[in-house]
Scaffold this motif. Structure first.
Motif, mmCIF file in Angstrom:
data_model
loop_
_atom_site.group_PDB
_atom_site.id
_atom_site.type_symbol
_atom_site.label_atom_id
_atom_site.label_comp_id
_atom_site.label_asym_id
_atom_site.label_seq_id
_atom_site.Cartn_x
_atom_site.Cartn_y
_atom_site.Cartn_z
ATOM 1 N N ILE A 88 0.839 -1.196 0.000
ATOM 2 C CA ILE A 88 0.000 0.000 0.000
ATOM 3 C C ILE A 88 0.879 1.253 0.000
ATOM 4 O O ILE A 88 0.630 2.214 -0.727
ATOM 5 N N TYR A 89 1.958 1.213 0.814
ATOM 6 C CA TYR A 89 2.904 2.331 0.841
ATOM 7 C C TYR A 89 3.553 2.525 -0.530
ATOM 8 O O TYR A 89 3.638 3.640 -1.058
ATOM 9 N N GLY A 90 4.031 1.425 -1.123
ATOM 10 C CA GLY A 90 4.663 1.519 -2.436
ATOM 11 C C GLY A 90 3.701 1.976 -3.512
ATOM 12 O O GLY A 90 4.063 2.773 -4.391
ATOM 13 N N TRP A 91 2.470 1.487 -3.454
ATOM 14 C CA TRP A 91 1.439 1.859 -4.417
ATOM 15 C C TRP A 91 1.206 3.372 -4.388
ATOM 16 O O TRP A 91 1.206 4.026 -5.424
ATOM 17 N N VAL A 92 1.036 3.912 -3.178
ATOM 18 C CA VAL A 92 0.809 5.353 -3.030
ATOM 19 C C VAL A 92 2.024 6.150 -3.509
ATOM 20 O O VAL A 92 1.898 7.140 -4.232
ATOM 21 N N ARG A 93 3.219 5.694 -3.121
ATOM 22 C CA ARG A 93 4.445 6.411 -3.476
ATOM 23 C C ARG A 93 4.657 6.446 -4.991
ATOM 24 O O ARG A 93 4.970 7.489 -5.557
ATOM 25 N N TRP A 94 4.471 5.318 -5.669
ATOM 26 C CA TRP A 94 4.681 5.254 -7.113
ATOM 27 C C TRP A 94 3.612 6.048 -7.855
ATOM 28 O O TRP A 94 3.897 6.689 -8.874
ATOM 29 N N ARG A 95 2.364 6.012 -7.374
ATOM 30 C CA ARG A 95 1.304 6.785 -8.023
ATOM 31 C C ARG A 95 1.562 8.285 -7.892
ATOM 32 O O ARG A 95 1.350 9.044 -8.849
ATOM 33 N N GLN A 96 2.023 8.701 -6.735
ATOM 34 C CA GLN A 96 2.326 10.123 -6.550
ATOM 35 C C GLN A 96 3.423 10.567 -7.503
ATOM 36 O O GLN A 96 3.341 11.652 -8.092
ATOM 37 N N ALA A 97 4.458 9.737 -7.658
ATOM 38 C CA ALA A 97 5.554 10.081 -8.561
ATOM 39 C C ALA A 97 5.069 10.158 -10.002
ATOM 40 O O ALA A 97 5.429 11.074 -10.759
ATOM 41 N N ARG A 98 4.238 9.217 -10.396
ATOM 42 C CA ARG A 98 3.727 9.222 -11.779
ATOM 43 C C ARG A 98 2.804 10.411 -12.021
ATOM 44 O O ARG A 98 2.865 11.060 -13.065
ATOM 45 N N ASN A 99 1.940 10.712 -11.042
ATOM 46 C CA ASN A 99 1.012 11.831 -11.194
ATOM 47 C C ASN A 99 1.720 13.183 -11.194
ATOM 48 O O ASN A 99 1.170 14.181 -11.665
ATOM 49 N N ALA A 100 2.943 13.201 -10.663
ATOM 50 C CA ALA A 100 3.719 14.445 -10.649
ATOM 51 C C ALA A 100 4.375 14.722 -11.998
ATOM 52 O O ALA A 100 5.090 15.707 -12.157
ATOM 53 N N GLY A 101 4.151 13.809 -12.942
ATOM 54 C CA GLY A 101 4.670 14.036 -14.285
ATOM 55 C C GLY A 101 5.877 13.212 -14.644
ATOM 56 O O GLY A 101 6.386 13.301 -15.765
ATOM 57 N N GLY A 102 6.358 12.378 -13.732
ATOM 58 C CA GLY A 102 7.523 11.547 -14.023
ATOM 59 C C GLY A 102 7.129 10.090 -14.158
ATOM 60 O O GLY A 102 5.965 9.750 -14.352
ATOM 61 N N THR A 103 8.111 9.202 -14.068
ATOM 62 C CA THR A 103 7.828 7.779 -14.048
ATOM 63 C C THR A 103 7.468 7.367 -12.630
ATOM 64 O O THR A 103 7.638 8.129 -11.681
ATOM 65 N N ALA A 104 6.949 6.148 -12.498
ATOM 66 C CA ALA A 104 6.513 5.690 -11.180
ATOM 67 C C ALA A 104 7.669 5.671 -10.184
ATOM 68 O O ALA A 104 7.484 5.984 -9.008
ATOM 69 N N VAL A 105 8.860 5.310 -10.647
ATOM 70 C CA VAL A 105 10.024 5.288 -9.767
ATOM 71 C C VAL A 105 11.284 5.405 -10.620
ATOM 72 O O VAL A 105 11.327 4.896 -11.742
ATOM 73 N N GLU A 106 12.279 6.095 -10.103
ATOM 74 C CA GLU A 106 13.583 6.190 -10.759
ATOM 75 C C GLU A 106 14.582 5.379 -9.941
ATOM 76 O O GLU A 106 14.847 5.711 -8.781
ATOM 77 N N PRO A 107 15.116 4.280 -10.494
ATOM 78 C CA PRO A 107 16.062 3.457 -9.741
ATOM 79 C C PRO A 107 17.256 4.257 -9.239
ATOM 80 O O PRO A 107 17.825 5.064 -9.966
ATOM 81 N N GLU A 108 17.614 4.026 -8.007
ATOM 82 C CA GLU A 108 18.749 4.692 -7.368
ATOM 83 C C GLU A 108 19.577 3.653 -6.615
ATOM 84 O O GLU A 108 19.040 2.680 -6.090
ATOM 85 N N TRP A 109 20.885 3.881 -6.556
ATOM 86 C CA TRP A 109 21.733 3.048 -5.715
ATOM 87 C C TRP A 109 21.600 3.516 -4.264
ATOM 88 O O TRP A 109 21.609 4.713 -4.000
ATOM 89 N N ALA A 110 21.456 2.582 -3.352
ATOM 90 C CA ALA A 110 21.458 2.935 -1.932
ATOM 91 C C ALA A 110 22.868 3.348 -1.522
ATOM 92 O O ALA A 110 23.859 2.892 -2.112
ATOM 93 N N SER A 111 22.968 4.204 -0.512
ATOM 94 C CA SER A 111 24.285 4.600 -0.015
ATOM 95 C C SER A 111 24.926 3.423 0.724
ATOM 96 O O SER A 111 24.251 2.459 1.110
ATOM 97 N N TRP A 112 26.244 3.515 0.928
ATOM 98 C CA TRP A 112 26.926 2.451 1.665
ATOM 99 C C TRP A 112 26.396 2.343 3.089
ATOM 100 O O TRP A 112 26.291 1.249 3.643
ATOM 101 N N GLY A 113 26.036 3.473 3.685
ATOM 102 C CA GLY A 113 25.455 3.441 5.019
ATOM 103 C C GLY A 113 24.128 2.706 5.038
ATOM 104 O O GLY A 113 23.843 1.925 5.956
ATOM 105 N N THR A 114 23.306 2.927 4.011
ATOM 106 C CA THR A 114 22.016 2.237 3.911
ATOM 107 C C THR A 114 22.221 0.753 3.687
ATOM 108 O O THR A 114 21.512 -0.084 4.275
#
Length: 235
Positions: A88-114
Motif C-alpha cells: 500500500i505504501y509503495g502503491w501510493v508512493r509510485w502513483r504520486q511520482a507518476r502523477n507528478a509528471g515523471g515515471t513511477a520510480v527512478e532506480p537509485e543506488w542505496a548509499s553504503w550506510g544504507t
C-alpha cells in the motif's frame, strides 16, 4: 460464496497422493506478475501483488484455514500481511511520482550506510524473530522462516524506495526459501522461488542499466551546459 468455497477446496492431484492447492498456484502466479510489473516499474504491480498475498496468507496458515497440508509457516504467513501493508505504501508512493509528471520510480543506488543498515537489520531481525516463531510453532528450521520474513520486508521496502539493491535481497530470500518450502511440502511455492531466483537477477540488471543510462544522460547534459554557458569555467 460458492466460488470462494470452490477456491478454498480446489486442488491439483498427482500420482502417489501428492497435490497442490490451487490457491498456492494462483498466489504465486500473481506474485510473478507483480514482480514483472515491478521490473518494468508499473504501478499496477502493487495491487496485483496484494491479491497474491491474500491468497498465500490462507495457504501458509494451514491449521487456521483447514488446509490438507496443515504445516504452518508463520514467517511465510506473516510476510503476506507485511507485504500488503508495504505494498500500500509503495502503491501510493509510485502513483504520486507518476502523477507528478515523471515515471513511477527512478532506480537509485542505496548509499553504503544504507546497505550496511539493511544487512544489520536482516541479520539482527532474523536472530530476534527466530525464538518468537519457534515459540509460536513455526516449521523447522525456524531461522530460515525468520530470514525469509525479514528479507521480504526489506526487499519490498527497497522496491518502494527505488533502490536497485532490493533485487539482490530477493535473491538471498530465494536461496533460503527453496529448500525450506520444499521440505514443508509447499512444492508450488518452492518451484516458484527457484524461478524467482533467476528472475530477480534479471530484474537487478534491468534496473542497473536504467540507472546507468540516467548517469550517462546526466553527465551529457552537464557537459553540454558547461559548453553553452560562458560563465562556467572549464579547467
Amino acid at each position: 460464496m460458492d466460488f470462494l468455497q470452490w477456491l478454498f477446496d480446489a486442488r491439483i492431484d498427482f500420482a502417489g497422493g501428492q497435490f497442490l492447492l490451487l490457491r498456492e498456484v494462483l498466489g504465486n502466479v500473481f506474485g510473478l506478475l507483480s514482480a514483472l510489473g515491478g521490473m518494468r516499474r508499473k504501478v499496477w504491480a502493487w495491487p496485483i501483488g496484494i491479491v497474491g498475498n491474500l491468497l498465500l496468507l490462507t495457504v501458509f496458515m494451514g491449521t487456521v484455514f483447514g488446509n490438507p497440508n496443515s504445516v504452518d509457516l508463520l514467517g511465510q504467513a506473516g510476510r503476506q500481511v507485511m507485504f500488503i501493508a508495504t505494498s500500500i505504501y509503495g502503491w501510493v508512493r509510485w502513483r504520486q511520482a507518476r502523477n507528478a509528471g515523471g515515471t513511477a520510480v527512478e532506480p537509485e543506488w542505496a548509499s553504503w550506510g544504507t546497505r550496511a543498515l539493511l544487512l544489520v537489520v536482516l541479520v539482527g531481525g532474523t536472530a530476534a524473530l527466530t525464538p518468537l516463531f519457534r515459540a509460536l510453532g513455526s516449521y523447522e528450521p525456524v531461522w530460515a522462516d525468520a530470514w525469509i520474513f525479514m528479507g521480504s520486508l526489506l526487499a519490498t521496502f527497497g522496491m518502494a524506495k527505488g533502490w536497485v539493491e532490493f533485487w539482490l535481497i530477493w535473491v538471498a530470500v530465494d536461496i533460503v526459501g527453496v529448500p525450506l518450502l520444499w521440505s514443508a511440502g509447499y512444492y508450488a511455492s518452492a518451484l516458484m522461488y527457484l524461478f524467482y531466483g533467476g528472475f530477480t537477477l534479471v530484474g537487478f540488471f534491468v534496473w542497473w542499466r536504467v540507472r546507468s543510462r540516467r548517469d550517462v544522460e546526466e553527465q551529457r547534459v552537464t557537459v553540454e551546459t558547461a559548453h553553452l554557458d560562458p560563465t562556467i569555467r572549464r579547467e
